[in-house]
Design a protein around this motif. Structure first.
Motif, PDB file in Angstrom:
ATOM      1  N   CYS A 153     125.881  16.408  22.786  1.00 28.95           N
ATOM      2  CA  CYS A 153     124.642  17.149  22.518  1.00 28.95           C
ATOM      3  C   CYS A 153     123.462  16.203  22.233  1.00 28.95           C
ATOM      4  O   CYS A 153     123.601  15.201  21.533  1.00 28.95           O
ATOM      5  CB  CYS A 153     124.860  18.078  21.316  1.00 28.95           C
ATOM      6  N   ARG A 164     123.151   8.573  15.849  1.00 31.78           N
ATOM      7  CA  ARG A 164     124.576   8.780  15.533  1.00 31.78           C
ATOM      8  C   ARG A 164     125.450   7.789  16.300  1.00 31.78           C
ATOM      9  O   ARG A 164     125.034   7.278  17.354  1.00 31.78           O
ATOM     10  CB  ARG A 164     124.985  10.205  15.913  1.00 31.78           C
ATOM     11  N   LYS A 170     120.323  17.900  21.524  1.00 27.11           N
ATOM     12  CA  LYS A 170     119.320  18.959  21.299  1.00 27.11           C
ATOM     13  C   LYS A 170     118.337  18.625  20.182  1.00 27.11           C
ATOM     14  O   LYS A 170     117.293  19.244  20.087  1.00 27.11           O
ATOM     15  CB  LYS A 170     120.013  20.287  21.001  1.00 27.11           C
ATOM     16  N   CYS A 171     118.703  17.699  19.283  1.00 28.83           N
ATOM     17  CA  CYS A 171     117.715  17.265  18.284  1.00 28.83           C
ATOM     18  C   CYS A 171     117.734  15.734  18.233  1.00 28.83           C
ATOM     19  O   CYS A 171     118.590  15.093  18.844  1.00 28.83           O
ATOM     20  CB  CYS A 171     117.961  17.892  16.911  1.00 28.83           C
ATOM     21  N   THR A 195     118.419  23.981  14.937  1.00 25.79           N
ATOM     22  CA  THR A 195     118.887  23.595  16.273  1.00 25.79           C
ATOM     23  C   THR A 195     120.408  23.484  16.341  1.00 25.79           C
ATOM     24  O   THR A 195     121.018  23.827  17.359  1.00 25.79           O
ATOM     25  CB  THR A 195     118.279  22.233  16.676  1.00 25.79           C
ATOM     26  N   CYS A 196     121.022  23.010  15.261  1.00 24.54           N
ATOM     27  CA  CYS A 196     122.458  22.705  15.310  1.00 24.54           C
ATOM     28  C   CYS A 196     123.362  23.877  14.943  1.00 24.54           C
ATOM     29  O   CYS A 196     124.496  23.961  15.419  1.00 24.54           O
ATOM     30  CB  CYS A 196     122.754  21.526  14.381  1.00 24.54           C
ATOM     31  N   ILE A 245     129.384  19.681  21.777  1.00 25.26           N
ATOM     32  CA  ILE A 245     128.788  18.996  20.619  1.00 25.26           C
ATOM     33  C   ILE A 245     128.773  17.476  20.832  1.00 25.26           C
ATOM     34  O   ILE A 245     127.772  16.817  20.541  1.00 25.26           O
ATOM     35  CB  ILE A 245     129.564  19.353  19.322  1.00 25.26           C
ATOM     36  N   LEU A 290     118.736  13.634  16.193  1.00 26.44           N
ATOM     37  CA  LEU A 290     119.835  12.920  15.519  1.00 26.44           C
ATOM     38  C   LEU A 290     120.794  12.240  16.483  1.00 26.44           C
ATOM     39  O   LEU A 290     121.528  11.342  16.095  1.00 26.44           O
ATOM     40  CB  LEU A 290     120.588  13.865  14.574  1.00 26.44           C
ATOM     41  N   TRP A 291     120.796  12.660  17.745  1.00 27.47           N
ATOM     42  CA  TRP A 291     121.716  12.009  18.696  1.00 27.47           C
ATOM     43  C   TRP A 291     121.365  10.525  18.851  1.00 27.47           C
ATOM     44  O   TRP A 291     122.225   9.693  19.144  1.00 27.47           O
ATOM     45  CB  TRP A 291     121.690  12.707  20.059  1.00 27.47           C
ATOM     46  N   LYS A 330     126.111  18.468  12.907  1.00 23.41           N
ATOM     47  CA  LYS A 330     127.236  17.761  13.515  1.00 23.41           C
ATOM     48  C   LYS A 330     126.969  16.257  13.667  1.00 23.41           C
ATOM     49  O   LYS A 330     127.871  15.511  14.035  1.00 23.41           O
ATOM     50  CB  LYS A 330     127.555  18.357  14.889  1.00 23.41           C
ATOM     51  N   CYS A 331     125.737  15.832  13.431  1.00 23.74           N
ATOM     52  CA  CYS A 331     125.413  14.401  13.531  1.00 23.74           C
ATOM     53  C   CYS A 331     124.817  13.912  12.210  1.00 23.74           C
ATOM     54  O   CYS A 331     124.133  14.671  11.518  1.00 23.74           O
ATOM     55  CB  CYS A 331     124.416  14.133  14.656  1.00 23.74           C
ATOM     56  N   TYR A 387     126.104  26.067  16.916  1.00 21.47           N
ATOM     57  CA  TYR A 387     127.483  25.571  17.107  1.00 21.47           C
ATOM     58  C   TYR A 387     128.398  26.095  15.998  1.00 21.47           C
ATOM     59  O   TYR A 387     129.519  26.539  16.253  1.00 21.47           O
ATOM     60  CB  TYR A 387     127.520  24.037  17.094  1.00 21.47           C
TER      61      TYR A 387
HETATM   62  S1  SF4 Z   1     122.768  17.392  15.024  1.00 22.47           S
HETATM   63 FE1  SF4 Z   1     123.516  19.095  16.253  1.00 22.47          FE
HETATM   64  S2  SF4 Z   1     121.780  19.717  17.539  1.00 22.47           S
HETATM   65 FE2  SF4 Z   1     121.347  17.642  16.782  1.00 22.47          FE
HETATM   66  S3  SF4 Z   1     122.135  16.273  18.405  1.00 22.47           S
HETATM   67 FE3  SF4 Z   1     123.752  16.540  16.860  1.00 22.47          FE
HETATM   68  S4  SF4 Z   1     125.018  18.222  17.651  1.00 22.47           S
HETATM   69 FE4  SF4 Z   1     123.047  18.294  18.732  1.00 22.47          FE
END
Ligand code: SF4
Length: 214
Positions: free
Chosen positions: A33, A42, A35-36, A119-120, A30, A38-39, A103-104, A123
């Motif tokens: 991550c 954050r 994958k979307c 997407t999240c 995580i 939001l990284w 998670k973000c 986890y």
């Molecule tokens: S919100 Fe979830 S899927 Fe998106 S970047 Fe953060 S950990 Fe990854």
């Protein structure tokens, strides 16, 4: 305590990891991550925290400003009120696990988007499968809608479903789901504060009735 979730090591042999090791492995994934989208905004992903051997999981929506800053769940004003609620139910952070649907932190604390949730949440699913809790307490609309959707329960909004226990099988884990409001709702409304306190009293009595052993 070990669970029978086997992974292959580098030589292709099965290895059995403890719940803690599995949760640590998920958290490691995580925090890096991407994958979307939001990284990009954050500061820290917030994997969740608590006892790997907990029988009760609390699920919020997404990290806020302080959570993003510190990489920990529920550390702001809503988190302080959550501590009060936990103590009402004779629980503490040490013997529960707390996570979020996302998670973000979404920018400007906007609501999670459907594609971000899609997407999240693998986890979160993995965390629940590893912990195998007896209770899932959903905090607010987004976490309740997500968990209800996974167990084919109709969701009519948190105001209609809060405070009602639901028995379900979540990805093969038999659980009691208990929806309530997000603790942040209590920060701007005395009415929600009262409803949350009432719900946590119900939770406490249910835990006592089931001789719930933390
Ligand atoms: S919100 Fe979830 S899927 Fe998106 S970047 Fe953060 S950990 Fe990854």
């Amino acid at each position: 305590m070990l669970i029978s979730l086997k992974l292959k090591d580098l030589r292709g042999e099965n290895v059995i990891l403890s719940k803690k090791e599995l949760l640590d492995a998920i958290a490691a994934e995580i925090i890096v991550c991407r994958k979307c989208e939001l990284w990009k905004t954050r500061k820290n992903a917030v994997a969740g925290e608590g006892s790997p051997y907990s029988q009760i999981i609390f699920i919020g929506e997404a990290p806020g400003y302080l959570e993003d800053l510190k990489g920990k769940p529920f550390v702001g004003a809503a988190g302080k009120f959550l501590d009060t609620l936990l103590s009402e139910a004779s629980l503490s952070r040490e013997n529960i696990f707390i996570g979020n649907v996302l998670k973000c932190k979404p920018p400007k604390n906007r609501e999670p988007l459907p594609n971000e949730i899609e997407t999240c949440t693998p986890y979160l699913d993995k965390q629940i499968q590893v912990i195998q809790p007896k209770f899932i307490v959903t905090l607010g609309n987004h976490s309740t809608a997500y968990i209800f959707s996974k167990v084919a329960l109709q969701f009519y909004g948190i105001t209609r479903v809060h405070g009602k226990f639901q028995e379900a099988s979540f990805l093969g884990v038999q659980v009691t789901i208990f929806p309530t409001f997000h603790p942040a709702a209590a920060l701007y409304s005395g009415r929600y504060k009262e409803l949350l306190l009432q719900d946590f009293k119900l939770l406490k009595h249910r835990l006592i009735d089931q001789r719930f052993n933390m």
